[in-house]
Design an enzyme around this catalytic site. Structure first.
Site, PDB file in Angstrom:
ATOM      1  CB  SER A 252      25.047  58.051 -57.236  1.00 29.39           C
ATOM      2  OG  SER A 252      25.758  58.137 -58.625  1.00 29.39           O
TER       3      SER A 252
ATOM      4  CG  ASN B 264      27.557  56.105 -61.950  1.00 28.09           C
ATOM      5  OD1 ASN B 264      28.271  55.094 -62.314  1.00 28.09           O
ATOM      6  ND2 ASN B 264      26.132  56.126 -62.167  1.00 28.09           N
TER       7      ASN B 264
ATOM      8  CE  LYS C  87      17.405  56.739 -55.799  1.00 29.53           C
ATOM      9  NZ  LYS C  87      17.117  57.184 -57.013  1.00 29.53           N
TER      10      LYS C  87
ATOM     11  CG  ASN D  21      20.866  55.569 -56.849  1.00 32.99           C
ATOM     12  OD1 ASN D  21      20.734  55.257 -58.173  1.00 32.99           O
ATOM     13  ND2 ASN D  21      21.098  56.595 -56.384  1.00 32.99           N
TER      14      ASN D  21
HETATM   15  C1  LIG Z   1      19.891  57.393 -66.814  1.00 36.48           C
HETATM   16  C2  LIG Z   1      19.539  57.384 -65.283  1.00 36.48           C
HETATM   17  C3  LIG Z   1      20.046  58.512 -64.376  1.00 36.48           C
HETATM   18  C4  LIG Z   1      19.845  58.355 -63.111  1.00 36.48           C
HETATM   19  N1  LIG Z   1      20.298  59.581 -62.330  1.00 36.48           N
HETATM   20  C5  LIG Z   1      19.818  59.696 -61.044  1.00 36.48           C
HETATM   21  C6  LIG Z   1      20.136  60.690 -60.330  1.00 36.48           C
HETATM   22  O1  LIG Z   1      20.647  61.851 -60.756  1.00 36.48           O
HETATM   23  N2  LIG Z   1      19.931  60.643 -58.711  1.00 36.48           N
HETATM   24  C7  LIG Z   1      19.390  59.333 -58.256  1.00 36.48           C
HETATM   25  O2  LIG Z   1      19.249  59.472 -57.036  1.00 36.48           O
HETATM   26  N3  LIG Z   1      18.863  58.333 -59.147  1.00 36.48           N
HETATM   27  C8  LIG Z   1      19.334  58.493 -60.480  1.00 36.48           C
HETATM   28  N4  LIG Z   1      18.931  57.250 -61.263  1.00 36.48           N
HETATM   29  C9  LIG Z   1      18.306  56.277 -60.428  1.00 36.48           C
HETATM   30  C10 LIG Z   1      16.811  56.426 -60.682  1.00 36.48           C
HETATM   31  O3  LIG Z   1      16.288  57.258 -59.704  1.00 36.48           O
HETATM   32  C11 LIG Z   1      16.109  55.100 -60.016  1.00 36.48           C
HETATM   33  O4  LIG Z   1      16.702  54.716 -58.564  1.00 36.48           O
HETATM   34  C12 LIG Z   1      17.002  53.626 -60.677  1.00 36.48           C
HETATM   35  O5  LIG Z   1      16.805  53.793 -61.978  1.00 36.48           O
HETATM   36  C13 LIG Z   1      15.692  52.322 -60.397  1.00 36.48           C
HETATM   37  O6  LIG Z   1      14.510  52.622 -60.983  1.00 36.48           O
HETATM   38  P1  LIG Z   1      14.096  52.146 -62.284  1.00 36.48           P
HETATM   39  O7  LIG Z   1      14.577  50.600 -62.368  1.00 36.48           O
HETATM   40  O8  LIG Z   1      12.503  52.354 -62.426  1.00 36.48           O
HETATM   41  O9  LIG Z   1      14.685  53.024 -63.331  1.00 36.48           O
HETATM   42  C14 LIG Z   1      19.148  57.296 -62.581  1.00 36.48           C
HETATM   43  C15 LIG Z   1      18.689  56.123 -63.411  1.00 36.48           C
HETATM   44  C16 LIG Z   1      18.842  56.261 -64.613  1.00 36.48           C
HETATM   45  C17 LIG Z   1      18.581  55.081 -65.566  1.00 36.48           C
END
Ligand SMILES: Cc1cc2nc3c(=O)[nH]c(=O)nc-3n(C[C@H](O)[C@H](O)[C@H](O)COP(=O)(O)O)c2cc1C
Length: 364
Positions: free
Chosen positions: A173, A175, A214, A243
């Site tokens: 992450s 963040n 991850k 991620n």
């Molecule tokens: C609003 C938001 C919150 C997320 N929170 C997490 C999280 O808590 N832990 C994590 O491993 N990934 C988190 N992700 C990442 C997603 O699991 C994923 O890896 C990433 O968004 C790429 O996939 P996508 O393009 O289908 O969204 C978050 C993504 C978004 C958009």
């Protein structure tokens, strides 16, 4: 029924502040009864990490951070759901606004910062559903102010053993300041050592729970050599690639929102995440399976991920823009691709384009 729910709810959700819309979606899944979609075609089933998935499409971490609605999500047709990221202690995350929709790009930027209810609350919820069918993975992370981050992960493994179908160790992450440094070879080796020891301690009581790693799509290829090397040496059960990205592709149309700090997901992430998936696949040499994540929102993007090296898939942002009917559309497209190729499973497609993708110019 799902199509109707989608058509009615999406314009409403899109009109709201993104974080309020997310809270409302969770509430709807909690209180509006969801009927189960028809069962999946047997050819869509996937065996990985000792688990049998009814179909390869999972919900990515971050949507159901607090394990409130995994069973409703499974009923909507996901083959598995990853809850979290969960940290040992509850934390509020970064100040709002911290979630931005980039409509023109079909992307999202988030800097939530692991806002979650903490391990005790999530554990109680998962314990209540323990006997329910369906694969629910638990994504774990360290508290922002933790002095011993590896200890946080080890403790979470101990806590959730018995209620988690698998664990995802989230070191990617953007963040939580410094979190991604845990991807450096020495730190990662120590972390995985402690995590896997904790897993072994729990295995006598609850069997051996798969542990996945991850990673960020922003690693250099030299970093990726190290990460995959450590993951192989430590014998993790799989990797999740990956991620959100802190990079911003030149093609972004929403320039102003694109400058918000945080991780970018959705369509603008697809190329980079797929390239990193292929790069991971060629390095892993089938030592373990990969979950491909980043920008999946259709049958063609799902098939491209499988060919780049994904045994399983996850999506989140695609759900924001396409609604839950994206899941059944993807499954129908995968079934059609299997029929066209006279294949009885997706396994023979996994990684078929990986080498070719790694020879392309770097996505910008
Ligand atoms: C609003 C938001 C919150 C997320 N929170 C997490 C999280 O808590 N832990 C994590 O491993 N990934 C988190 N992700 C990442 C997603 O699991 C994923 O890896 C990433 O968004 C790429 O996939 P996508 O393009 O289908 O969204 C978050 C993504 C978004 C958009």
């Amino acid at each position: 029924m799902i199509g109707l729910f989608d058509r009615l709810s999406r314009p409403l959700l899109r009109a709201l502040d993104p974080e309020d819309a997310h809270a409302l979606a969770i509430k709807a899944l909690r209180y509006v009864p969801v009927s189960r979609v028809p069962s999946d075609a047997p050819a869509l089933a996937v065996r990985a990490f000792g688990l049998k998935f009814p179909n390869p499409i999972g919900l990515a971490a971050g949507f159901d951070k607090n394990a409130q609605v995994p069973d409703a999500l499974l009923r909507l047709g996901f083959g598995f759901v990853e809850v979290g990221t969960i940290t040992p202690r509850p934390q509020t995350g970064n100040p709002r606004p911290r979630l931005f929709r980039l409509e023109a790009d079909q992307g999202v930027i988030n800097r939530l910062g692991f806002n979650n209810d903490g391990a005790a609350v999530a554990h109680a919820r998962l314990a209540r559903r323990r006997s329910n069918a369906g694969i629910v993975g638990v994504n774990i992370g360290a508290n922002r102010d933790s002095v011993d981050r590896a200890a946080d992960y080890a403790r979470l493994i101990e806590t959730f053993t018995g209620v988690a179908s698998y664990f995802t160790v989230n070191v990617s992450s953007p963040n939580t300041p410094g979190l991604r440094d845990l991807q450096q070879a020495k730190a990662l080796d120590d972390l995985l050592g402690r995590v896997l020891e904790a897993r072994e301690r729990g295995s006598a009581r609850a069997g051996r729970t798969p542990v996945l790693l991850k990673i960020a799509p922003d690693l250099t290829l030299a970093d990726l050599d190290d990460v995959v090397g450590v993951a192989r040496k430590r014998r993790v059960d799989g990797m999740v690639v990956g991620n959100t990205t802190v990079s911003r592709p030149g093609s972004l149309r929403e320039r102003e929102k694109g400058r918000e700090q945080g991780g970018l997901s959705g369509r603008p992430l697809f190329k980079l995440a797929t390239r990193m998936l292929a790069e991971t696949f060629v390095r892993a040499e089938s030592a373990f399976p990969l979950i491909g994540v980043g920008g999946i929102d259709s049958g063609p993007t799902a098939i491209a991920k499988i060919k780049a090296g994904a045994t399983l898939l996850q999506l989140y942002t695609g759900l924001v823009f396409r609604g839950v009917s994206a899941v059944s559309e993807i499954k129908a497209d995968l079934t059609a691709a299997l029929n066209r190729g006279h294949r009885d499973s997706l396994a023979s497609m996994v990684g078929s384009d990986a080498a070719a993708i790694t020879a392309e110019s770097w996505p910008g």
